[in-house]
Design an enzyme around this catalytic site. Structure first.
Site, PDB file in Angstrom:
ATOM      1  N   GLU A  92      12.799 -14.179   8.513  1.00 35.37           N
ATOM      2  CA  GLU A  92      11.465 -13.401   8.886  1.00 35.37           C
ATOM      3  C   GLU A  92      11.401 -12.309   7.630  1.00 35.37           C
ATOM      4  OE1 GLU A  92      11.973 -10.930  12.757  1.00 35.37           O
ATOM      5  OE2 GLU A  92      12.608 -13.068  12.674  1.00 35.37           O
TER       6      GLU A  92
ATOM      7  N   ASP B  31       7.574  -3.085   6.484  1.00 41.29           N
ATOM      8  CA  ASP B  31       7.790  -1.638   6.165  1.00 41.29           C
ATOM      9  C   ASP B  31       6.792  -1.201   6.940  1.00 41.29           C
ATOM     10  OD1 ASP B  31       9.017  -0.144   4.576  1.00 41.29           O
ATOM     11  OD2 ASP B  31       8.143  -0.435   2.603  1.00 41.29           O
TER      12      ASP B  31
ATOM     13  N   CYS C 230      -1.361   3.631 -40.144  1.00 41.66           N
ATOM     14  CA  CYS C 230      -1.866   3.757 -41.520  1.00 41.66           C
ATOM     15  C   CYS C 230      -2.430   4.970 -41.573  1.00 41.66           C
ATOM     16  CB  CYS C 230      -2.892   2.216 -41.818  1.00 41.66           C
ATOM     17  SG  CYS C 230      -4.405   2.547 -40.768  1.00 41.66           S
TER      18      CYS C 230
ATOM     19  N   CYS D  59      -4.894  -1.933 -42.312  1.00 44.11           N
ATOM     20  CA  CYS D  59      -3.741  -1.671 -41.436  1.00 44.11           C
ATOM     21  C   CYS D  59      -2.741  -2.527 -41.199  1.00 44.11           C
ATOM     22  CB  CYS D  59      -4.432  -0.960 -40.156  1.00 44.11           C
ATOM     23  SG  CYS D  59      -3.285  -0.485 -38.907  1.00 44.11           S
TER      24      CYS D  59
ATOM     25  N   LYS E  65      10.886  -8.335   6.264  1.00 43.71           N
ATOM     26  CA  LYS E  65      11.345  -7.192   6.839  1.00 43.71           C
ATOM     27  C   LYS E  65      10.173  -6.076   6.694  1.00 43.71           C
ATOM     28  CE  LYS E  65      15.015  -3.821   6.665  1.00 43.71           C
ATOM     29  NZ  LYS E  65      14.214  -2.653   6.736  1.00 43.71           N
TER      30      LYS E  65
ATOM     31  N   TYR F  72       9.128  -8.805  17.017  1.00 43.07           N
ATOM     32  CA  TYR F  72      10.528  -9.259  16.445  1.00 43.07           C
ATOM     33  C   TYR F  72      11.777  -9.431  17.256  1.00 43.07           C
ATOM     34  CZ  TYR F  72      11.246  -4.920  14.133  1.00 43.07           C
ATOM     35  OH  TYR F  72      11.432  -3.419  13.892  1.00 43.07           O
TER      36      TYR F  72
ATOM     37  N   CYS G   2      -4.763   6.645 -36.923  1.00 42.39           N
ATOM     38  CA  CYS G   2      -3.697   5.527 -36.619  1.00 42.39           C
ATOM     39  C   CYS G   2      -2.423   5.757 -36.817  1.00 42.39           C
ATOM     40  CB  CYS G   2      -4.497   4.361 -37.345  1.00 42.39           C
ATOM     41  SG  CYS G   2      -3.071   2.786 -37.191  1.00 42.39           S
TER      42      CYS G   2
ATOM     43  N   CYS H 252      -8.549   1.200 -34.696  1.00 40.50           N
ATOM     44  CA  CYS H 252      -8.212   1.696 -35.917  1.00 40.50           C
ATOM     45  C   CYS H 252      -9.340   0.997 -36.953  1.00 40.50           C
ATOM     46  CB  CYS H 252      -6.937   1.091 -36.319  1.00 40.50           C
ATOM     47  SG  CYS H 252      -6.509   1.158 -38.061  1.00 40.50           S
TER      48      CYS H 252
ATOM     49  N   LYS I 224      17.467  -7.177   0.444  1.00 47.44           N
ATOM     50  CA  LYS I 224      16.263  -6.193  -0.069  1.00 47.44           C
ATOM     51  C   LYS I 224      15.601  -6.957  -1.068  1.00 47.44           C
ATOM     52  CE  LYS I 224      16.358  -2.575   2.637  1.00 47.44           C
ATOM     53  NZ  LYS I 224      15.894  -1.454   2.195  1.00 47.44           N
TER      54      LYS I 224
HETATM   55  S1  IVH Z   1      15.737  -6.722  13.514  1.00 43.60           S
HETATM   56  C1  IVH Z   1      19.017  -4.942  15.751  1.00 43.60           C
HETATM   57  N1  IVH Z   1      13.470  -7.807  12.425  1.00 43.60           N
HETATM   58  O1  IVH Z   1      14.460  -3.018   9.714  1.00 43.60           O
HETATM   59  C2  IVH Z   1      18.192  -5.558  14.752  1.00 43.60           C
HETATM   60  N2  IVH Z   1      13.973  -5.290  11.979  1.00 43.60           N
HETATM   61  O2  IVH Z   1      16.708  -1.687   8.923  1.00 43.60           O
HETATM   62  C3  IVH Z   1      16.852  -4.902  14.913  1.00 43.60           C
HETATM   63  N3  IVH Z   1      12.415  -4.274  10.287  1.00 43.60           N
HETATM   64  O3  IVH Z   1      14.786  -0.580  12.538  1.00 43.60           O
HETATM   65  C4  IVH Z   1      15.988  -5.245  13.853  1.00 43.60           C
HETATM   66  N4  IVH Z   1      11.119  -5.825  10.082  1.00 43.60           N
HETATM   67  O4  IVH Z   1      12.463  -1.200  11.720  1.00 43.60           O
HETATM   68  C5  IVH Z   1      14.179  -6.603  12.594  1.00 43.60           C
HETATM   69  N5  IVH Z   1      11.602  -8.727  11.180  1.00 43.60           N
HETATM   70  C6  IVH Z   1      12.655  -7.675  11.430  1.00 43.60           C
HETATM   71  C7  IVH Z   1      12.108  -6.334  10.784  1.00 43.60           C
HETATM   72  C8  IVH Z   1      13.061  -5.470  11.133  1.00 43.60           C
HETATM   73  C9  IVH Z   1      11.498  -4.662   9.872  1.00 43.60           C
HETATM   74  C10 IVH Z   1      12.931  -2.960  10.317  1.00 43.60           C
HETATM   75  C11 IVH Z   1      13.182  -2.233  11.655  1.00 43.60           C
HETATM   76  C12 IVH Z   1      14.548  -1.888  11.884  1.00 43.60           C
HETATM   77  C13 IVH Z   1      15.111  -1.562  10.340  1.00 43.60           C
HETATM   78  C14 IVH Z   1      16.443  -2.043  10.170  1.00 43.60           C
END
Ligand code: IVH
Length: 674
Positions: free
Chosen positions: A115, A119, A412, A432, A117, A225, A409, A427, A315
């Site tokens: 899934e 932000d 030139c 040139c 991650k 999640y 320029c 220019c 990452k």
């Molecule tokens: S699972 C025990 N799933 O990432 C694991 N975390 O660096 C629980 N985060 O504190 C986290 N998307 O804020 C999980 N799809 C996702 C996530 C996710 C973002 C963040 C979350 C967590 C941090 C860990």
């Protein structure tokens, strides 16, 4: 342990603590996430090397921030952990190997759940008998802050759930959509208030407000999640099943979560897919979370003090990064346009090392007010060319002078002037050396006259040696002299000669495009070629005749008209004529107007056609072949390695999508039978 290493460990701990306070407690980060990751990684490596330096208060032993005094503390029933990171494929491989080694039951894990991650800001929401009773931030992982009053304002989050277990703790990410973030900052700007650096900090700043009216106005969103504590619920077997369960209770679950059953290759395919799609969504994600899907395997693997072993955050390369602006230079293009660009201290961003970035034009430099010596934010998203977003004002040295656009320029010395109504300076010297080089490069490129063996350095050499004052001189090059240059043997001279010779029979559209007429790109060149079918007819066309061409527009028509009024351009055309360059356009047979009125866009590579041949095949049958998909597009032809955005847009607009065979049928019949 050496003194240096000990010192470094202490230094890193102090620095990271300082950044943690800025990030978690003030919602105002002092470095980028990537820089933070790298500091943490260096510290972790050093601590692994020197176990004697163990310190339970080290940032590596603690997650997140310190719970503040403002909000009531909440003890998490199940700790909210952090995730271990991987930055490349080999670290991903190592993680898979490591967990498979730990498992007694089986030797390989057949199911993962991937899934995004997100932000944002992690929160845990507790429901008792279906009623939302408490919501808390992660805090230090075991004690968080009570932010129930703010979480209650989030529309995405159900306040009551039907058929819920006795106790249910739902975990997920509170985030701000990019569109909402932009609205918020625009409003702040208008009111002269402080703007937020990114959506994540804006979300965190909104949740950590005493007054819930603020959060209520921010339109925060939520992705669920994970489940913390659950009692009295159904027997869940997999993580993917958990997501489905959460969704069935009415929680927003991101639709991009996928079960991956094809091992490491499958994981990499998922990562690559979303690496490319990163800017396609209205929310930010900075990585991919990979989880062992089976909850039984998760239990077997357990966790370390900070993070579960069954999950990994892969990452993605940052799309924004800060670096030093060393200088601002100006490049001169084929038609003389002067483009300021930033010379940067090399920085890794968007997956590549960037050392220059465009600044577009003088207005933009003034607006952004970036100055040599500034620390600047550089962005490179997807395949887009890197750009400088702006300076980091806190880091500006005192007394740094503003940058002024040069008046002459850099190549030139001729005047740089800005024509009425244009964004760019130009220019003014047609001869040139940079302009000549630009024009020759443009002329020789694949989509123009396709002259191989004529690279940047060769062109530079010919221009400096005075062999070429303009593109037309290509056809009267003194090859004997060239052979006397270092690095030019008989074979390479022959190759070059042959390539130049064969360019003479390129299509009219290629030639028009190759001329570097301001504003005339490949599509307009095609349009001119099919409309007039001979260069001499274009040269002699009146402004009215040019303007009458559908799709050309008055600016471009004017530009074409003016181009051919210039004696130097006429002289150039005569050089081409004496060399025997093809001026004649596509021959259109009466019976062959099968694509009249149709707009066919092509993406990717077709087996049986070069780019030029595709354009020719379409335009010679009376159709148009623009470079992008719009509401007017009749069909999109998709070859191998297609561009994702065209395909996506066509799908959104419900435009028929054809493969190469279907395209060939279309050419013959003019029918789109989809
Ligand atoms: S699972 C025990 N799933 O990432 C694991 N975390 O660096 C629980 N985060 O504190 C986290 N998307 O804020 C999980 N799809 C996702 C996530 C996710 C973002 C963040 C979350 C967590 C941090 C860990």
């Amino acid at each position: 342990m050496t003194d240096d290493d000990l010192l470094r460990i202490q230094e890193l701990r102090t620095e990271i603590r300082k950044h943690n306070v800025a990030y978690y407690d003030s919602d105002n980060p002092s470095i980028s996430d990537q820089e933070w990751d790298h500091l943490m990684r260096e510290l972790r490596n050093l601590e692994a090397k020197y176990p004697e330096a163990y310190d339970p208060t080290s940032p590596t032993e603690n997650v997140g921030g310190t719970p503040s005094q403002i909000f009531a503390p909440v003890q998490h029933a199940v700790p909210m952990m952090s995730l271990d990171n991987a930055f490349d494929d080999s670290e991903l491989d190592q993680w898979v190997k490591k967990i498979e080694r730990r498992l007694e039951s089986s030797t390989s894990i057949s199911e993962f759940c991937c899934e995004l991650k997100f932000d944002g800001l992690a929160i845990s929401i507790r429901y008792e008998d279906g009623k939302l009773v408490q919501a808390a931030t992660r805090g230090d992982g075991s004690i968080g802050e009570d932010v129930t009053h703010n979480v209650l304002t989030i529309r995405d989050i159900p306040k009551y759930i039907k058929g819920a277990p006795q106790v249910l703790e739902v975990r997920g990410e509170v985030y701000l959509r990019i569109s909402e973030f932009e609205k918020l900052n625009k409003k702040a700007e208008q009111l002269g208030e402080k703007t937020y650096v990114n959506p994540r900090n804006a979300a965190a700043g909104s949740i950590r407000q005493k007054n819930s009216a603020v959060a209520a106005q921010r339109n925060l969103s939520f992705w669920a999640y994970q489940i913390g504590r659950i009692s009295g619920g159904p027997a869940l077997e997999s993580h993917f099943g958990t997501l489905e369960y959460l969704s069935s209770l009415g929680f927003p679950v991101n639709q991009n979560a996928q079960r991956v059953t094809t091992g490491k290759e499958g994981l990499k395919a998922y990562i690559n897919e979303y690496r490319q799609k990163k800017s396609d969504f209205d929310y930010e994600f900075d990585g991919i979370v990979i989880k062992a899907d089976s909850l039984q395997i998760q239990e077997e693997l357990g966790a370390t003090a900070k993070a579960p072993r069954w999950a990994l955050a892969f990452k993605l390369p940052p799309e924004e990064q800060t670096t030093k602006l060393l200088d601002i230079e100006v490049s001169i293009g084929a038609a003389g346009s002067a483009t300021p660009f930033a010379v940067l201290e090399p920085v890794f961003v968007g997956g590549v090392t960037v050392s220059t970035a465009t600044l577009h034009n003088s207005d933009q430099v003034r607006e952004k007010d970036v100055r040599p010596g500034d620390t600047v934010i550089v962005r490179r998203a997807g395949e887009v060319i890197p750009e400088v977003l702006g300076p980091v004002l806190d880091k500006r040295p005192i007394g740094l002078p503003q940058w002024k656009f040069p008046t002459s320029c850099p190549s030139c010395g001729a005047d740089l002037s800005r024509p009425e109504g244009e964004a760019r300076h130009r220019c003014t010297n047609y001869f040139c050396p940079r302009q000549v080089r630009g024009r020759v490069e443009h002329f020789a490129q694949r989509t123009a006259m396709d002259i191989e063996h004529l690279g940047e350095q060769t062109i530079d050499l010919f221009v400096t040696e005075g062999l070429m004052n303009d593109v037309g001189d290509l056809y009267t090059l003194d090859f004997q002299r060239i052979q006397s240059f270092e690095g030019f043997g008989e074979t390479s001279v022959n190759n070059l000669q042959r390539a130049i010779e064969s360019s003479k029979s390129k299509t009219l559209a290629n030639l028009i495009f190759g001329l570097s007429i301001p504003h005339v790109g490949r599509t307009n060149a095609d349009l001119l070629a099919v409309s007039f079918r001979h260069l001499d007819l274009i040269i002699e066309a009146s402004l009215d005749e040019l303007e009458a061409i559908e799709g050309l527009g008055p600016v471009i028509a004017g530009s074409v008209f003016n181009y051919f009024r210039e004696p130097k351009h006429r002289a150039l055309i005569e050089k081409f004529r004496s060399a025997g360059v093809n001026f004649a356009g596509p021959v259109i047979e009466e019976t062959d107007n099968t694509l009249e009125g149709k707009v066919i866009v092509v993406t990717g590579t077709l087996e049986g056609f070069t780019r030029d041949q595709i354009a020719e095949a379409i335009t010679s049958r009376g159709g148009k072949s623009p470079g992008s998909v719009s509401g007017k597009t009749s069909a999109l032809v998709v070859g191998s390695n297609p561009g994702g955005s065209k395909l996506k847009k066509a799908e959104e607009l419900g435009i028929p999508i054809l493969d190469e065979v279907e395209f060939q049928n279309l050419l013959m019949s003019g029918e789109i039978d989809k």
